[in-house]
Enzyme design. Sequence first.
Site: not given
Ligand code: ARE
Length: 576
Positions: A328, A357, A423
């Site tokens: 992650d 990821e 996501d």
């Molecule tokens: C919660 C809420 C969201 C809110 C967020 C921020 O549900 O609506 O926007 O909070 O306050 C996990 C949960 C989510 C949770 C989050 C925070 O699954 O539900 O969201 O925790 O509590 C970037 C990162 C990438 C990340 C995405 C989400 O680079 O690593 O953002 N993905 C991982 C997982 C998620 C997980 C987390 C990280 C945290 O897969 O499920 O979220 O552990 C563009 C950018 C990317 C960006 C992408 C998506 O393309 O270039 O960098 O990814 O958009 O936003």
Amino acid sequence: MIKEAIYHRPKHNFAYAYDKETIHIRLRTKRHDVEEVTLIHGDPYVWKEDAWQYDRAPMTKSGSDDLFDYWFVAIKPPYRRLRYSFLLTDNQEQTVYTEKGFYDHVPADDTAYHFCFPFLNEVDVFTPPQWVKETVWYQIFPERFANGDPSLNPEGILPWGSAEPQPDNFFGGDFQGVIDHLDHLTSLGINGLYFTPIFKAYSNHKYDTIDYMEIDPQFGDKETFKKLVQECHKRGIKVMLDAVFNHSGYYFEPFQDVLEKGTDSKYFSWFHMWDQEVKTTPQPNYDTFAFVPEMPKLNTEHPEVKQYLLDVAKYWIEEFDIDGWRLDVANEVDHAFWRDFRRTVKSVKPEVYILGEIWHDSMPWLQGDQFDAVMNYPFTNAVLKFFNGEIPLEAFRNEIMHVEHMYPENVNEVSFNLLDSHDTKRILTYTEENKEAVKLMYLFQLSYGGSPCIYYGDEIGMTGGDDPGCRKCMVWEEDEQDHDLFSFVQGLIERRKTEPAFDNGGRMTFLDDDDLLIYEKKSDNQTLRFVVNTTDCDHSVRLNDKIERVVYQDQKSNVGDQELQVAAEGFVIIEI
Ligand code: ARE
């Protein structure tokens, strides 16, 4: 010739060891500019009468994106060392492109002019686990797949599927539910399961870990998890878990200790605290994932933190025999940590798949010393936009070729090619419920190289918007499942397994056409041609090749001797 556009740099995606004896060389030139490229190459130490002895090898155009052509050749240097330059020809001139610039002849008095691939050391070859090339993944969000053991239901859960998913509601999905439904997965044909986090955590998504050594009690216990892995293995299904090592959860004991004792806590330096006094509101004064105070960033440079997380990575492999780790927020953790991570997990089980990821260009992590693959969101974006009618055909071909040339071929073969995830919006929702478009997306994804992944429920026509909308409870009522879509995906997976050129066995090239997406996949003994009509009217294409066999087609298209009539939103796959 537009010399400013010509680019090559040894290592990375332009010159890399494909296997222990083959070096792949690529060159970039401006699109439609250069007519011919020949690689001048030789061993640096072979000389005759003060002249460097070299050979020539023609390079082929491996694809083009909107700005550039890419040229390719594979070389097996007898002594595993290579010096090389490029001889380029267009309609006006011929020039030699060397590491030191452009020349009108091959400089042969000093090999220092030439590009250098010093030595092909076997240990440096990017070697991902071979099984990944033959894997079709299925992603499960455990809280929402199936509730098989109501005795584990957390307090206040809602009846299965009775409400829209919210950031804080629970429906009781668990491991027993997955075990109960393994037949659904084997019947679909998948052979890899990726679970979003399963360790003890506070939220429904479990990305806020409380204890990395414990299973979340709402999913089951360690025995049930062990049984799940064993049942999967019995059916030839690999299991990959989510490692959330960038940050912990708020209730992770070391972080609680810091909140309680401040600088007196022995864990103070496990996190990135900005001040001696810790504040969580109104803004946290420590590094976090995004700006989420409940997700304090772990200090992975700290030897104790590193050791703790590496022990976690080992534990679930040694004790439970898992086959992969999805990392992650992988790009926000230091490279040194990932290098140690790779050494550690591969020493326990060399065939473990390490999937980062990262949504962006990931070459720095894909050089053999860190990850085996990344989640290929650039692929996702190109597919979604084209099949949903947002970009024209040519832009799609260009984007796919761009993505292909971003990484070495051995990286592409195990790339995690997804259409959606927990996501993002689900594909059916993305296309505003245009099922035909979704089918064609699956057709492309499942006939493309790499390691494709299906997000749970998409195969039976589930819908859902961005997080949390995409996390609905799996629909198990037969009469609410889309059986036609399920059989379609099942049929594609079956062909991926049985037709030699369908998967990584076949090298893909696009054929020019203004209206239809046409591509060929060639393996040593099979050529498949895919003719895909994403438009809303029928199209015919003339054929100059003899059809050996029709591999698959939609019901409305027609295959004649000399002509294919491809229905609107239809497709034909033939072997020629
Ligand atoms: C919660 C809420 C969201 C809110 C967020 C921020 O549900 O609506 O926007 O909070 O306050 C996990 C949960 C989510 C949770 C989050 C925070 O699954 O539900 O969201 O925790 O509590 C970037 C990162 C990438 C990340 C995405 C989400 O680079 O690593 O953002 N993905 C991982 C997982 C998620 C997980 C987390 C990280 C945290 O897969 O499920 O979220 O552990 C563009 C950018 C990317 C960006 C992408 C998506 O393309 O270039 O960098 O990814 O958009 O936003």
